[in-house]
Design an enzyme around this catalytic site. Structure first.
Site, PDB file in Angstrom:
ATOM      1  N   HIS A 299     -50.343 -55.305  -0.349  1.00 51.01           N
ATOM      2  CA  HIS A 299     -49.495 -54.129  -0.528  1.00 51.01           C
ATOM      3  C   HIS A 299     -48.307 -54.140   0.431  1.00 51.01           C
ATOM      4  O   HIS A 299     -47.224 -53.651   0.103  1.00 51.01           O
ATOM      5  CB  HIS A 299     -50.333 -52.859  -0.310  1.00 51.01           C
ATOM      6  N   ARG A 406     -41.954 -50.340 -19.384  1.00 50.29           N
ATOM      7  CA  ARG A 406     -43.398 -50.553 -19.514  1.00 50.29           C
ATOM      8  C   ARG A 406     -44.130 -49.316 -18.994  1.00 50.29           C
ATOM      9  O   ARG A 406     -44.220 -49.101 -17.792  1.00 50.29           O
ATOM     10  CB  ARG A 406     -43.838 -51.774 -18.718  1.00 50.29           C
ATOM     11  N   ARG A 442     -41.609 -48.352 -24.234  1.00 49.28           N
ATOM     12  CA  ARG A 442     -42.754 -48.914 -24.947  1.00 49.28           C
ATOM     13  C   ARG A 442     -43.989 -48.061 -24.658  1.00 49.28           C
ATOM     14  O   ARG A 442     -44.306 -47.771 -23.511  1.00 49.28           O
ATOM     15  CB  ARG A 442     -43.022 -50.356 -24.503  1.00 49.28           C
ATOM     16  N   GLU A 541     -44.300 -59.205 -31.671  1.00 51.36           N
ATOM     17  CA  GLU A 541     -45.047 -60.145 -30.837  1.00 51.36           C
ATOM     18  C   GLU A 541     -46.232 -60.731 -31.583  1.00 51.36           C
ATOM     19  O   GLU A 541     -46.867 -61.674 -31.109  1.00 51.36           O
ATOM     20  CB  GLU A 541     -45.509 -59.457 -29.543  1.00 51.36           C
ATOM     21  N   ASN A 564     -42.792 -63.570 -24.884  1.00 46.04           N
ATOM     22  CA  ASN A 564     -43.945 -64.130 -24.171  1.00 46.04           C
ATOM     23  C   ASN A 564     -45.199 -64.099 -25.035  1.00 46.04           C
ATOM     24  O   ASN A 564     -45.879 -65.114 -25.234  1.00 46.04           O
ATOM     25  CB  ASN A 564     -44.197 -63.359 -22.874  1.00 46.04           C
ATOM     26  N   ARG A 575     -51.304 -67.633 -22.276  1.00 47.59           N
ATOM     27  CA  ARG A 575     -50.138 -67.833 -21.410  1.00 47.59           C
ATOM     28  C   ARG A 575     -50.498 -67.785 -19.934  1.00 47.59           C
ATOM     29  O   ARG A 575     -49.692 -68.177 -19.091  1.00 47.59           O
ATOM     30  CB  ARG A 575     -49.059 -66.818 -21.737  1.00 47.59           C
ATOM     31  N   CYS A 612     -36.987 -59.085 -25.487  1.00 51.97           N
ATOM     32  CA  CYS A 612     -37.383 -58.839 -24.095  1.00 51.97           C
ATOM     33  C   CYS A 612     -38.501 -59.817 -23.759  1.00 51.97           C
ATOM     34  O   CYS A 612     -39.536 -59.837 -24.396  1.00 51.97           O
ATOM     35  CB  CYS A 612     -37.836 -57.395 -23.891  1.00 51.97           C
TER      36      CYS A 612
END
Length: 834
Positions: A299, A406, A442, A541, A564, A575, A612
């Site tokens: 952190h 996100r 999203r 996707e 991705n 991935r 993206c």
């Protein structure tokens, strides 16, 4: 009566943080006392304490049991039996992360025998300043036991509560999402019953309360460090941080620690520095950070990155090797700490800082510029973010919108989902920051691969293909509708768009559109301000969505390719598995054909389509994305300016013909070779950015390093350190001195992206080699392996001949500026063009 659930522990990684948290969460649903027993080593723990569970050091295959006793033991037993059988086997973290080994030192550091300490590069940047060694505060907490056991236990419990309350206050005032996540983790530690119980046991054995809490934290921290999990080991710092906060309450009635005196050029050095300790320091004066303990996932490091502070971690014993006031360089690019830099080393780092500043300066003109090609074709460049702070950074870096917000990040590290008002505040603030620029939000994209503590999702063998994202919205309708309400309400502040992940069929798109319309109707009926015309889109996707795109287009307003995941699903490649990375290249012609179909289908339906994913941030891919016809790309905030610069170098007509050629190829390697050959940098061997008519290099070593840096600065090489090594490897075999004040170094390296000429004009001319002859002009020819050597053999000979001519040398030495010098070199190289 006690319910017993016996089982063999099923996880190869043992009982680490993730299964311990899930077990604790399952137990928290019931009132019964639940005890975990490891019958192999005789340990036991309350199942309500994550720390105590991890401390049992339970390994794969060991016989274990859960003992359940209490008023709801039957229900608890049934639920825990199901948990052990169905969910627990899927809760492993996978193999421990590997620690990267150090790369060779830059030549100047090795030759100067500089005092260098190696670590891991944790936060980029370079800073030279004065060390401030921050020692452990533990000595201040040692005290003799003077109270009765009962008084000491009461004092200990009160200190835990007071420390937890202080964390809650700081949490409520935290401005940054990163800071909030750290403080939430600290609060869970301060409230952990296992930590409190172990500290209390130490008090019963005669320890003073401050000593007891520090010892308890040390016990669990050591277990974490030995756990085999990199992430868990680095969270040991959080344990120490919280324990010291409790000890402060005990020793000083909550008084803050003595302030650490930091100058304006402070490099904070410590064996360990908890995130709370870092947050307590004056932020503007912490210019560098060096830690002996902790890695790139702690952190503390997360905060350093968020604050833009160069940081190196894992530097063994650095707090003992340095003293306050030492002159140090923190090299966050390479993971080095250089002590007392002098002479060549000091000049090297001064040049490196100038290089970083120059690179940033060359991109500055794109900060307020629109994304366009060299011939004026418009392409938006947005940013991918997950917090308000990232959005602010994105807009500061020139983002023309948020192409992907996100939302799952606001759901992580919590005991319950965020409320509608909490989400509204985040979305509305982002819309205000956007000042009219588009923001694509999203909706929640979680599953077994992104587990949420408060969401009971079953473990899955293959979570990427399982019950995740929109597939769970029907069962968790309240959660989905709450988020949509927040987005629609924030749309009244600024232009927000809703985007749904993992859509694979027209039926799903139709159902999601209906859900949006339902929420709009509810808000309208309630008289709540919202955007009734919010655009609705889907991420592409899942390959089936692209094959069904024309039907899906009838239900939605826009599309955005998630490159991705699309590559992962197209090639059936995980991935996250580095062993399979070569199989899922986004440059593969099959992937490009799928992208081409997506863009053609979207535009045929009159819909906007963006991308993206990591592909958008690769300069090499810019011609492909333009030629395919994307309307927008969205990248990480630091890559926005580079993406704009990459598109500005491309002409749309050439990009379309390039894509047509790429689609006819067979392999990803062939496509990459085509892109390298057609890249703007490959059109010429030299440009003004790769020459310096007024170099500040004072030696041959510095000049060669500068030549390598110029190639990296212009994107013609990727790692200047390795290009420098290649130049010197050739120099030792074939010295570059031509005579008459000219040197002609050469190299062949896979780190050269485009066959290139770089040059520096040196004043005063330094000696070049053992003979002492001085050089006014050094010209580098850097080639890619293979084709580059054969292609430019004639270029090499022509340049060597031209540099030997007095008239050519005189013109090069008299060139008034970088552009003129580059033009003359290009002319000389052009005469030899094959």
């Amino acid at each position: 009566m006690t319910v017993e659930i016996a089982f063999a522990f099923p996880l190869p990684g043992g009982l680490h943080a993730r299964p311990a948290v899930r077990l604790q969460e399952e137990v928290a649903r019931f009132r019964s006392v639940v005890t975990f027993l490891n019958r192999a080593n005789g340990t036991s723990a309350s199942a309500r304490s994550v720390l105590a569970l991890v401390a049992t050091r339970t390994a794969l295959g060991e016989p274990c049991a859960l003992h359940v006793q209490g008023e709801d033991e039957a229900a608890a037993g049934a639920a825990l039996r199901k948990f052990v059988k169905k969910e627990l086997p899927g809760l492993d973290d996978g193999p421990p992360a590997r620690v990267a080994t150090g790369a060779p030192l830059p030549r100047v550091l090795a030759r100067a025998e500089a005092r260098v300490h190696r670590g891991a590069p944790a936060s980029g940047g370079i800073f030279r300043g004065r060390a401030v060694v921050v020692g452990s505060r533990r000595a201040a907490f040692d005290e003799e036991r003077t109270r009765t056991e009962a008084d000491e236990l009461a004092r200990l419990e009160a200190a835990f509560e007071k420390a937890a309350a202080a964390i809650r206050v700081r949490l409520a005032a935290a401005e940054y999402e990163t800071e909030k996540a750290v403080l939430e983790a600290h609060l869970s530690i301060a409230e952990d019953p296992g930590l409190r119980a172990r500290a209390a046991a130490a008090v019963v054995e005669g320890a003073a309360a401050p000593t007891a809490v520090l010892a308890a934290a040390g016990h669990f921290a050591e277990i974490f460090r030995r756990s085999g999990s990199t992430l868990l080991a680095e969270r040991a710092l959080d344990l120490h941080d919280v324990a010291e906060a409790v000890a402060h309450v005990l020793s000083g009635d909550g008084a803050p620690p003595p302030a650490v005196e930091l100058g304006e050029d402070a490099v904070v050095v410590a064996a360990r520095l908890g995130p709370g300790q870092l947050l307590a320091l004056p932020r503007a004066r912490v210019r560098g950070l060096v830690l002996s303990e902790g890695g790139t996932l702690s952190h503390t490091v997360v905060l350093a990155r968020a604050f833009g502070v160069p940081c190196v971690t894992g530097v063994d014993g650095i707090e003992r090797a340095l003293a306050t006031g030492d002159d140090v360089v923190v090299d966050g690019e390479r993971g080095l700490v250089v002590v007392a830099p002098k002479g060549p080393v000091l000049r090297f780092y001064e040049a490196q800082r100038d290089l970083l500043a120059t690179a940033a300066g060359r991109l500055e003109r794109f900060r307020t510029a629109r994304g366009v090609t060299a011939d004026g074709r418009r392409i938006e460049v947005g940013a991918n973010v997950g917090t308000v702070e990232e959005a602010a950074s994105a807009f500061e870096n020139g983002a023309e919108g948020i192409g992907l917000f996100r939302t799952e990040l606001m759901f992580l590290d919590r005991d319950e989902p965020p409320t509608e008002e909490e989400q509204l505040a985040i979305f509305a603030e982002t819309a205000r920051l956007a000042e009219g620029r588009p923001v694509i939000v999203r909706t929640l994209d979680v599953g077994a691969d992104k587990p949420l503590a408060w969401l009971r999702l079953p473990a899955e063998q293959n979570p990427a293909l399982g019950y995740r994202a929109i597939r769970m919205y029907a069962e968790h309708a309240e959660l989905a509708e709450r988020q949509l309400r927040a987005i629609l309400r924030a749309g009244a502040v600024g232009p927000l768009k809703v985007m749904f992940p993992m859509v694979g069929t027209p039926e799903e798109a139709r159902e999601l559109r209906a859900l949006v319309e339902k929420v709009k109707g509810l808000l309208a009926a309630e008289g709540v301000a919202h955007d009734p015309n919010v655009p609705v889109g889907v991420m592409l996707e899942v390959p089936s969505a692209i094959l069904s795109l024309r039907a899906i287009a009838r239900e939605v307003d826009f599309f955005s390719v998630g490159s991705n995941d699309l590559a992962q699903y197209l090639f059936a490649v995980d991935r996250e598995d580095t062993r399979l990375a070569h199989l899922g290249s986004p440059y593969h012609p099959a992937f490009l054909r799928l992208l081409s179909e997506a863009v053609e289908g979207a535009h045929a339906a009159g819909k906007w389509i963006g991308l993206c994913g990591e592909l958008g941030g690769r300069p090499l891919a810019a011609p492909l994305l333009l030629g395919l016809g994307f309307d927008e790309v969205s990248v990480s905030p630091p890559r926005v300016l580079r993406a704009k610069a990459a598109f500005r170098r491309v002409r749309s007509a050439g990009a379309r013909s390039l894509v047509a050629e790429a689609l006819e190829l067979s392999t990803a390697g062939e496509v990459e070779a085509l892109l390298v050959d057609r890249a703007p940098a490959a059109r010429t061997l030299v440009d003004a950015g790769s020459v310096r008519a007024a170099s500040r290099s004072g030696s041959r070593d510095e000049a060669i390093r500068e030549l390598a840096d110029l190639l990296q600065l212009t994107g013609r090489a990727d790692v200047a350190d390795r290009v420098e090594d290649a130049i010197w490897a050739r120099e030792e075999v074939e010295p570059s001195l031509l005579g008459r004040g000219v040197a002609f170094p050469r190299c062949v390296s896979p780190h050269v992206r485009a066959d290139s000429i770089a040059a520096v004009r040196l004043s005063p001319p330094p000696p070049w080699g053992d003979g002492g002859e001085r050089v006014e002009l050094a010209v580098l020819l850097a080639l890619r392996p293979g084709a580059g050597e054969a292609k430019h053999r004639r270029t090499l000979e022509e340049l060597r001949r031209s540099l030997g001519e007095a008239a050519v040398r005189r013109r090069l030495l008299d060139a008034p500026d970088d552009a003129s010098l580059a033009a003359l070199l290009a002319e000389a190289a052009g005469r030899a063009a094959p």
